[in-house]
Write a protein that holds these residues in place. Structure first.
Motif, PDB file in Angstrom:
ATOM      1  N   MET A   1      35.653  -9.532 -33.618  1.00 28.84           N
ATOM      2  CA  MET A   1      35.755  -8.864 -34.911  1.00 28.84           C
ATOM      3  C   MET A   1      36.419  -7.503 -34.723  1.00 28.84           C
ATOM      4  N   SER A   2      37.529  -7.256 -35.421  1.00 23.26           N
ATOM      5  CA  SER A   2      38.204  -5.966 -35.336  1.00 23.26           C
ATOM      6  C   SER A   2      37.402  -4.917 -36.096  1.00 23.26           C
ATOM      7  N   GLU A   3      37.741  -3.649 -35.858  1.00 19.38           N
ATOM      8  CA  GLU A   3      37.041  -2.581 -36.565  1.00 19.38           C
ATOM      9  C   GLU A   3      37.282  -2.683 -38.078  1.00 19.38           C
ATOM     10  N   ARG A   4      38.486  -3.092 -38.468  1.00 21.73           N
ATOM     11  CA  ARG A   4      38.768  -3.260 -39.897  1.00 21.73           C
ATOM     12  C   ARG A   4      37.925  -4.386 -40.477  1.00 21.73           C
ATOM     13  N   ASP A   5      37.822  -5.497 -39.729  1.00 18.54           N
ATOM     14  CA  ASP A   5      37.019  -6.629 -40.215  1.00 18.54           C
ATOM     15  C   ASP A   5      35.559  -6.249 -40.375  1.00 18.54           C
ATOM     16  N   LEU A   6      35.019  -5.523 -39.382  1.00 20.66           N
ATOM     17  CA  LEU A   6      33.593  -5.178 -39.474  1.00 20.66           C
ATOM     18  C   LEU A   6      33.338  -4.218 -40.625  1.00 20.66           C
ATOM     19  N   LEU A   7      34.292  -3.313 -40.882  1.00 20.72           N
ATOM     20  CA  LEU A   7      34.117  -2.383 -41.990  1.00 20.72           C
ATOM     21  C   LEU A   7      34.146  -3.120 -43.318  1.00 20.72           C
ATOM     22  N   LEU A   8      35.052  -4.100 -43.448  1.00 19.50           N
ATOM     23  CA  LEU A   8      35.116  -4.880 -44.685  1.00 19.50           C
ATOM     24  C   LEU A   8      33.835  -5.695 -44.871  1.00 19.50           C
ATOM     25  N   ARG A   9      33.345  -6.290 -43.778  1.00 24.50           N
ATOM     26  CA  ARG A   9      32.129  -7.094 -43.888  1.00 24.50           C
ATOM     27  C   ARG A   9      30.925  -6.200 -44.196  1.00 24.50           C
ATOM     28  N   THR A  17      23.880  -4.819 -52.193  1.00 29.14           N
ATOM     29  CA  THR A  17      22.630  -4.089 -52.435  1.00 29.14           C
ATOM     30  C   THR A  17      22.693  -3.217 -53.683  1.00 29.14           C
ATOM     31  N   LEU A  18      23.892  -2.992 -54.210  1.00 23.23           N
ATOM     32  CA  LEU A  18      24.051  -2.056 -55.321  1.00 23.23           C
ATOM     33  C   LEU A  18      23.744  -2.715 -56.665  1.00 23.23           C
ATOM     34  N   PRO A  19      23.236  -1.934 -57.630  1.00 29.76           N
ATOM     35  CA  PRO A  19      22.980  -2.482 -58.964  1.00 29.76           C
ATOM     36  C   PRO A  19      24.271  -2.701 -59.734  1.00 29.76           C
ATOM     37  N   ALA A  20      24.166  -3.381 -60.855  1.00 32.34           N
ATOM     38  CA  ALA A  20      25.335  -3.649 -61.700  1.00 32.34           C
ATOM     39  C   ALA A  20      25.989  -2.336 -62.116  1.00 32.34           C
ATOM     40  N   GLY A  21      27.327  -2.334 -62.137  1.00 31.39           N
ATOM     41  CA  GLY A  21      28.063  -1.146 -62.537  1.00 31.39           C
ATOM     42  C   GLY A  21      28.485  -0.267 -61.369  1.00 31.39           C
ATOM     43  N   TRP A  22      27.964  -0.567 -60.180  1.00 27.66           N
ATOM     44  CA  TRP A  22      28.324   0.205 -58.989  1.00 27.66           C
ATOM     45  C   TRP A  22      29.318  -0.593 -58.151  1.00 27.66           C
ATOM     46  N   ALA A  23      30.189   0.127 -57.438  1.00 26.47           N
ATOM     47  CA  ALA A  23      31.199  -0.541 -56.613  1.00 26.47           C
ATOM     48  C   ALA A  23      31.468   0.256 -55.343  1.00 26.47           C
ATOM     49  N   VAL A  24      31.907  -0.477 -54.312  1.00 27.95           N
ATOM     50  CA  VAL A  24      32.292   0.134 -53.034  1.00 27.95           C
ATOM     51  C   VAL A  24      33.799  -0.012 -52.882  1.00 27.95           C
ATOM     52  N   LYS A  25      34.475   1.066 -52.524  1.00 27.22           N
ATOM     53  CA  LYS A  25      35.912   1.009 -52.289  1.00 27.22           C
ATOM     54  C   LYS A  25      36.240   1.635 -50.936  1.00 27.22           C
ATOM     55  N   ILE A  26      37.078   0.949 -50.152  1.00 30.53           N
ATOM     56  CA  ILE A  26      37.511   1.429 -48.843  1.00 30.53           C
ATOM     57  C   ILE A  26      38.968   1.848 -48.939  1.00 30.53           C
ATOM     58  N   THR A  27      39.282   3.061 -48.479  1.00 33.90           N
ATOM     59  CA  THR A  27      40.653   3.548 -48.502  1.00 33.90           C
ATOM     60  C   THR A  27      41.012   4.139 -47.139  1.00 33.90           C
ATOM     61  N   VAL A  28      42.310   4.218 -46.867  1.00 30.15           N
ATOM     62  CA  VAL A  28      42.806   4.791 -45.620  1.00 30.15           C
ATOM     63  C   VAL A  28      42.718   6.307 -45.700  1.00 30.15           C
ATOM     64  N   SER A  29      42.388   6.937 -44.558  1.00 30.39           N
ATOM     65  CA  SER A  29      42.294   8.396 -44.508  1.00 30.39           C
ATOM     66  C   SER A  29      43.502   8.970 -43.775  1.00 30.39           C
ATOM     67  N   ALA A  30      43.959  10.125 -44.229  1.00 27.60           N
ATOM     68  CA  ALA A  30      45.064  10.808 -43.555  1.00 27.60           C
ATOM     69  C   ALA A  30      44.568  11.646 -42.386  1.00 27.60           C
ATOM     70  N   ASP A  31      43.269  11.854 -42.298  1.00 25.33           N
ATOM     71  CA  ASP A  31      42.675  12.646 -41.220  1.00 25.33           C
ATOM     72  C   ASP A  31      42.576  11.787 -39.964  1.00 25.33           C
ATOM     73  N   PRO A  32      43.181  12.201 -38.840  1.00 25.75           N
ATOM     74  CA  PRO A  32      43.150  11.376 -37.623  1.00 25.75           C
ATOM     75  C   PRO A  32      41.737  11.203 -37.053  1.00 25.75           C
ATOM     76  N   GLU A  33      40.795  12.088 -37.400  1.00 30.86           N
ATOM     77  CA  GLU A  33      39.426  11.968 -36.920  1.00 30.86           C
ATOM     78  C   GLU A  33      38.604  11.004 -37.772  1.00 30.86           C
ATOM     79  N   VAL A  34      39.159  10.574 -38.898  1.00 31.37           N
ATOM     80  CA  VAL A  34      38.442   9.710 -39.838  1.00 31.37           C
ATOM     81  C   VAL A  34      39.077   8.328 -39.825  1.00 31.37           C
ATOM     82  N   ASP A  35      38.285   7.292 -39.603  1.00 31.46           N
ATOM     83  CA  ASP A  35      38.822   5.930 -39.540  1.00 31.46           C
ATOM     84  C   ASP A  35      39.089   5.346 -40.923  1.00 31.46           C
ATOM     85  N   ALA A  36      38.322   5.788 -41.920  1.00 36.75           N
ATOM     86  CA  ALA A  36      38.510   5.305 -43.292  1.00 36.75           C
ATOM     87  C   ALA A  36      37.655   6.168 -44.218  1.00 36.75           C
TER      88      ALA A  36
END
Length: 359
Positions: A1-9, A17-36
């Protein structure tokens, strides 16, 4: 499992786990110390954004290293109002690592559904249990723990002797093979429980955490043969009898009674005694075997280490503080609290119980 795959999973598990109306979004970071970046939204509006650090596998040593880095030095999950909190994402996080991260207020998620997300402004708390074992661990891969005779011998030696200590010296003082010593030292180094110079001596041991881990892997009542007995006149009567009797074989008192000379937590209600021949000792002391209501537990130890580095109190033999602490931490009822109380005393008074290796 790649790091991207594990983050998506892991993010999918979080979404569940979140209630209705809540959402999770993953975006790319421009900071080299931040993976996402992981953003929590409610009804289309951003609630909070986390800076994500992703690692496929995380040992305790990895977690301690991450906690020591600059980007987590200010408590990852609780920084200033302007800064975005940090979150660790992994394939699988063990219960010990989860506890370590929670103690430092570090948010985390793993791909099995173990989740702890916390923030103060805005107030966010999400907690969920996932797998209790790594489902991606290969079949037939050896499981390393602190169970068994070699581990008992070396855990006690690592707690009782002050570093520096070479691996051959550890093997010698513990009475274990050099091969077993190297294997255990490698394991404990990866777990962040000891530190060693490359190809050199052990320089530091996290002995309180080592004793806690040992008590979990090999609790006294599960790792040895035990039998319950009753002394109608109470536990103190057992102490008096032991002081006046010459037992027919080796014994050593542990548990609550063994804390009395150092850090008495409360009056002992249960006597825990190791004996080479428990039935013979019971006969010497006039104890009656019972199926329930015992106030004395006699233990036939699988490891002779319980008889190592004992001391005398009120004319009886008691185990070393390290052994008493481990036995209490893995015991029932109030025993774990007594064990932690004893550990506090041991931390404050290392010269009273730790030894130097005689070279």
């Amino acid at each position: 499992m790649s790091e991207r795959d594990l983050l998506l999973r892991a993010s999918e598990r979080l979404q569940e786990t979140l209630p209705a109306g809540w959402a999770v979004k993953i975006t790319v970071s421009a900071d080299p110390e931040v993976d996402a970046n992981l953003k929590l939204e409610r009804l289309g509006s951003a609630v909070i954004t986390y800076r994500v650090k992703t690692k496929r596998t995380v040992t305790r040593a990895d977690a301690l290293s991450l906690l020591g880095k600059r980007y987590v030095s200010e408590r990852l999950a609780r920084r200033t109002d302007e800064a975005e909190p940090w979150l660790l994402a992994a394939r699988y996080l063990s219960r010990q690592i989860q506890d370590l991260l929670r103690e430092r207020d570090v948010s985390y998620i793993d791909a099995t559904g173990n989740i702890f997300i916390s923030a103060e402004k805005p107030l966010v708390v999400i907690s969920e249990r996932g797998a209790t074992a790594d489902p991606w661990r290969g079949a037939g891969r050896p499981t390393t723990s602190l169970k068994g005779l070699p581990a008992a011998l070396m855990v006690r030696a690592l707690a009782d002797y002050t570093p520096p200590l070479t691996v051959p010296e550890l093997a010698k003082v513990a009475g274990a093979s050099i091969g077993a010593a190297y294997r255990l030292v490698d394991y404990l180094t990866k777990e962040g429980l000891l530190w060693r110079v490359d190809r050199g001596p052990i320089t530091e041991v996290d002995w309180p955490e080592l004793l806690r881990r040992w008590s979990q892997d090999a609790p006294v009542l599960n790792a040895n043969s035990t039998r319950g007995f009753l002394e109608p006149r109470g536990v103190d009567s057992v102490v008096q009898k032991l002081g006046k009797t010459t037992p027919s074989q080796r014994y050593a008192v542990s548990g609550s009674l063994a804390t009395q000379p150092y850090a008495p937590y409360a009056e002992a209600r249960l006597g825990l005694i190791y004996a080479e021949d428990p039935m013979a000792l019971a006969a010497d002391l006039g104890l009656r075997p019972v199926e329930s209501g015992a106030n004395v537990i006699l233990v036939a130890p699988r490891s002779p280490v319980v008889f190592e580095r004992t001391s005398n109190w009120r004319d009886i033999t008691i185990v070393a503080p390290s052994q008493a602490a481990a036995d209490l931490l893995g015991g029932p009822g109030r025993n774990p609290a007594e064990g932690e109380f004893l550990l506090d005393w041991m931390k404050e008074n290392p010269d009273a119980w730790r030894r130097q290796f005689d070279r």
